[in-house]
Design an enzyme around this catalytic site. Structure first.
Site, PDB file in Angstrom:
ATOM      1  CE  LYS A 281      54.559  -4.698  72.378  1.00  0.00           C
ATOM      2  NZ  LYS A 281      53.409  -5.056  71.517  1.00  0.00           N
ATOM      3  CD  GLU A 367      46.795 -12.050  59.062  1.00  0.00           C
ATOM      4  OE1 GLU A 367      47.375 -11.118  59.648  1.00  0.00           O
ATOM      5  OE2 GLU A 367      47.208 -13.244  59.092  1.00  0.00           O
ATOM      6  NE  ARG A 395      51.142 -14.048  56.727  1.00  0.00           N
ATOM      7  CZ  ARG A 395      51.722 -14.144  57.912  1.00  0.00           C
ATOM      8  NH1 ARG A 395      50.995 -14.182  59.007  1.00  0.00           N
ATOM      9  NH2 ARG A 395      53.031 -14.227  58.004  1.00  0.00           N
TER      10      ARG A 395
END
Length: 626
Positions: A281, A367, A395
């Site tokens: 990244k 979540e 969610r």
């Protein structure tokens, strides 16, 4: 002229030499740094997938072959290679979206920018392809962080069940989502990264043992028959193969030829294949690589050389105010703990983690687990604070309802980026929480109007010991302090007028908008009382008697008009027998296009002029009917 300038679509890649492909990768990185620095956006994730994306479009024929991106914040390179090179208004009104967009291109499939969904999409598209008798490839690109989501594993379970259904899964393994990926899967992938590889060992064994007289061939056969054990010992990809997935890799995700070769192998296998690509990244941009927090996951407009912001912050952000206050509360309350779902830095919990490392858990993109784990923590005598973006709490609704609320667990959910978020587009707007959560028994919802109220209401929330609470606030600056001039019940009075015509209920950060609307109405001879309910669920018992002394009640909220605070106020007034007309001003029932928050609010009528005008028209209509 750069190689990138010659690219008008994926087919243009086919004619490039290896050297030209490498030049293209460098051109793309230079372009991304310049372009994203001007507008802001997801820089680190896209710098990390340059070669991987080039290889995907080399190996497959989009859009006939369906290349699917999980989350989609790493799709800038894909956009460049599919003919979209005008980044001048990236994430701005009328410009390119920061995520895949079907309106922009036939090469884009999934617009939802919530993580862990791509494998379900891929499963469905592969099934549809087979039913329709087609032979195109379906390729799902998923980050290692997204593999921490339960939906990804539900999909893998189904994908692996059809061993003869071709489907290619590309794991972009950069050890990070927003921050470093955590959990058992992260440990497993780390082991794969640091292992020389079973295939090399097996090749060595074949060459050596088959040349050994008498015992060589039988011994090699025995070892080959026991290869499962050797795979686990030398390159433990067994977890994936146990599921029924062919495993290819690990492969250097920044070596275009290596990735193309691995994808070619995957294409020839008549079943589900996982191609494990190692990437970095922020690749190629030193400031991103030096940023250990999130590798420049998202940046604002900045100087690409100094990384200094081009637009200074207007004041402390809501996120930073929460981050400071939760640390202060943690110092006073040893029972207060924190949970987040792969968003430690974005939701402001970095300092809490540094100060109380044993009292915080990052559960990954999970979540649902965060909510249920919080119920367990609360039942165990602690007060968990679950901090997520408002849109991602959708969610965990079932878990909040059935595990937290049903058991009357004292859990505080802190919802960052509530309401209109703007530039991140339709699936990132946190515009449903006050509607979705209205039906949860016992739940209390706070909508602070400024930084001081956020601090106060966060403390009030963690003081509740017999029910769940929610504190929600928007993106960007916490703005100016809005003082109260009085109190009615638990509500703050922000503006008072004698014999007022209108009771204007201001929800959360819309306080300054409502006060400005009241000033405009006063100029037209219409007097207003403006109140901030502070806690919008349940509706304050004193609101109905107060409403009864006005000719019109108006509610302004940074939430969907369907089932939101306005609906709850209307129901409360009817239950109390108060027949004063009600008008609600909020977000219409539609998905909102990406633009600055202020531009979106203007487009949907949440401005002082629009609200004042509509209130004035509603009063005039009422008088005409009388």
């Amino acid at each position: 002229m750069s190689v990138l300038e010659y690219i008008r679509g994926p087919s243009d890649l086919k004619a490039l030499t290896t050297g030209e492909l490498d030049e293209l990768a460098e051109d793309i990185r230079e372009f991304l740094v310049r372009a994203v620095a001007r507008t802001g956006g997801h820089l680190g994730p896209n710098l990390g997938v340059v070669e991987l994306t080039v290889a995907l479009h080399q190996a497959f024929d989009s859009p006939v072959d369906r290349i699917l991106w999980d989350t989609g914040h790493q799709s800038y390179v894909h956009k460049l290679l599919t003919g979209r090179q005008d980044f001048s208004k990236l994430r701005g009104k009328g410009g390119l979206a920061g995520y895949p967009s079907r309106e922009e291109s036939e090469h884009d499939v999934i617009e939802n920018s919530h993580a862990s969904t791509v494998l379900g999409w891929a499963d469905g598209l592969a099934k549809a392809r087979d039913v329709r008798g087609r032979d195109n490839h379906v390729v799902a690109v998923i980050g290692d962080g997204a593999l921490t989501g339960g939906m990804a594993w539900e999909a893998l379970n189904n994908i692996a069940a059809a061993k003869d259904r071709p489907l290619i899964i590309v794991v972009n393994d950069n050890e990070r989502s927003y921050g470093p990926t955590t959990g058992g899967l992260a440990d497993h992938l780390a082991t794969l990264r640091t292992t020389d590889g079973y295939e090399k060992f097996l090749a060595w064994g074949k060459d050596v043992l088959q040349q050994t007289p008498v015992v060589g061939r039988p011994l090699y056969g025995s070892l080959h028959g026991a290869k499962k054990g050797f795979k686990d010992a030398f390159a433990p990809q067994g977890m994936f193969e146990d599921l029924g997935l062919k495993y290819v890799g690990p492969v250097d995700g920044h070596d275009i030829a290596a990735v193309v070769s691995a994808l070619g192998k995957a294409k020839r296998f008549h079943g589900p294949v996982l191609v494990h690509c190692l990437t970095q990244k922020g690749r190629g941009y030193p400031p991103a690589l030096q940023d250990e927090a999130d590798r420049f996951h998202t940046v604002g407009a900045m100087d690409p050389l100094t990384c200094e912001p081009l637009v200074p912050a207007a004041g402390p952000s809501w996120t930073s105010v929460f981050g400071d206050e939760i640390v202060a509360i943690g110092q006073e309350r040893p029972d207060v703990v924190a949970i987040t779902a792969a968003m430690l830095h974005p939701v402001g919990l970095t300092r809490f983690a540094e100060r109380f490392p044993d009292r915080i858990w990052d559960v990954g993109i999970a979540e649902q687990h965060a909510a249920v784990s919080a119920a367990g923590l609360a039942t165990g005598g602690l007060h968990p604070v679950v901090a997520v973006y408002a849109t991602f709490l959708n969610r965990a609704f079932d878990q909040l309802l059935m595990d937290v609320a049903l058991h009357r667990c004292a859990v505080t959910f802190v919802l960052d980026r509530a309401g209109v978020t703007g530039t991140d587009g339709p699936s990132h707007n946190g515009m449903w929480d006050m509607s979705v959560l209205q039906c949860v028994p016992g739940l209390r919802i706070a909508a602070p109007r400024d930084a001081g109220q956020l601090r106060a209401q966060l403390r009030e929330a963690v003081d509740v010991d017999d029910a769940p609470t929610v504190v929600r606030y928007p993106k960007e600056s916490a703005g100016t302090t809005v003082p109260a001039v009085g109190r009615v019940g638990g509500m703050d009075v922000l503006h008072r007028a004698d014999d007022a015509d209108v009771l204007l209920v201001s929800v959360g950060a819309l306080a300054t908008v409502c006060l400005s609307a009241a000033e405009l109405l006063a100029g037209a001879g219409i007097r207003c009382t403006v109140v901030d309910p502070r806690w919008v669920k349940p509706v304050d018992e004193q609101l109905a008697p107060l409403a009864a002394s006005h000719r019109l009640v108006a509610v302004a909220e940074d939430n969907s008009r369907s089932g939101g605070v306005g609906s709850a106020v209307g129901r409360s007034l009817r239950d109390a027998g108060v027949d004063v007309p009600l008008r609600t001003y909020g977000i219409p029932e539609q998905f909102l296009a990406h633009a600055k928050r202020s531009e979106v609010l203007a487009d949907i009528g949440l401005t002082p002029v629009e609200i004042a005008g509509q209130i004035g028209a509603a009063l005039a209509h009422k008088e005409n009917r009388q």
